[in-house]
Design an enzyme around this catalytic site. Structure first.
Site: not given
Length: 315
Positions: A220, A222-223, A225, A251-252
């Site tokens: 992951s 974040g913003a 992708g 994220g989960d």
């Protein structure tokens, strides 16, 4: 069925505040109380997607009893492991501009007997599971090798295992070849010991984790992708998100979306991205239902943009 293991669960209180002014009285505009912990959130997201899930977690004291009640109310089967210490309580402050401040308590220290009971409960509950998702930090008392032991036991039972942890626990578990590991950008940088400033940096780091033992890496960013690197290729996924309310559990939710879509290939990555994007549009740690997803806003490509500079680089 997707089995989740959360060695250090929590009772999470999330307050929505206009802004966080240190030393001032801050009045919340909204409040939520949720069962917490990364594995717990995966179970909540799997249940929200309409799939069966069983959550294995050590629980103690009044907070632990409330966690079990809240999960039961959401239709999640709980396989509790009784422990002497009280389950920890965490606080999250979500500001109107999307900034999140979290205060996480350490949690109880598990005895040797409680640790073994936790492993035995996972063994009993894993019969018939499509995946075991082991997630989060280890509580006091558990050695960094504990996840490695769990991965080895899962594979001996013929069950695929997804691991979402960091630091020494992640590095120790890689030798047992987990089927997928899910670091965020900071955890990925920590695992390889160097900064990540581009998507190409993240790709190279994920390839190194695969070389060390992970069968696949779902990262992951974040913003920026998400990145999936596996034996049969690498893919990059993004989604359009107009408004961010809270990234707690996003994220989960992504990991849950990946697993419910089969846990392999670009279609599973697209599901992960859709679930993560839907989660950040919801308050607190609310998990998205199918009605919250926007698959049309998701783009997945095998042409990984290695030169793209990360909006949120990790130094």
């Amino acid at each position: 069925m997707i089995l989740t293991v959360t060695p250090n669960p929590s009772l999470d209180r999330t307050y929505e505040v206009p802004s966080l002014d240190r030393g001032e009285v801050v009045r919340a505009s909204g409040e939520r109380v949720d069962p917490g912990g990364k594995g717990v959130n995966v179970s909540r997201a799997v249940a929200a997607a309409g799939r069966r899930t069983v959550a294995v977690l050590p629980l103690g004291g009044a907070p632990g009893a409330l966690v079990a009640d809240l999960l039961d109310a959401q239709g999640i089967e709980v396989a509790p492991v009784p422990v002497a210490g009280a389950t920890r309580s965490n606080i999250a402050l979500a500001e109107a501009d999307g900034v999140l401040t979290k205060i996480n308590a350490p949690g109880p220290e598990l005895t040797a007997a409680e640790q073994e009971l936790l492993l035995e409960t996972v063994r009993r509950q894993s019969r018939g599971a499509a995946w075991i998702a082991c997630c989060g930090s280890l509580p006091r008392g558990l050695a960094p090798s504990w996840y490695a032991d769990l991965v080895a036991r899962a594979h001996a039972a013929g069950v695929r295992i997804a691991l979402d942890t960091s630091g020494p626990a992640l590095l120790a578990a890689l030798r047992e070849r987990p089927d997928v590991v899910k670091p965020n950008a900071e955890e990925l940088a920590g695992a390889v010991g160097r900064p990540l400033t581009t998507v190409g940096d993240a790709l190279k780091a994920a390839e190194e984790l695969r070389a060390t033992g992970a069968a696949a890496v779902l990262a992951s960013l974040g913003a920026d992708g998400q990145l999936l690197v596996a034996e049969d290729g690498a893919w990059f996924g993004t989604a359009r998100v107009d408004t961010v309310r809270s990234n707690v559990g996003a994220g989960d939710s992504s990991l849950a979306g990946f697993l419910v879509a089969g846990g392999r290939g670009p279609d599973a990555l697209a599901s992960a991205v859709a679930h993560g994007a839907a989660a950040v549009r919801l308050p607190g740690s609310v998990m998205p239902t199918p009605d919250d997803l926007d698959p049309a806003a998701v783009t997945v490509t095998a042409d990984v943009p290695v030169d793209r500079v990360l909006k949120e680089p990790v130094s």
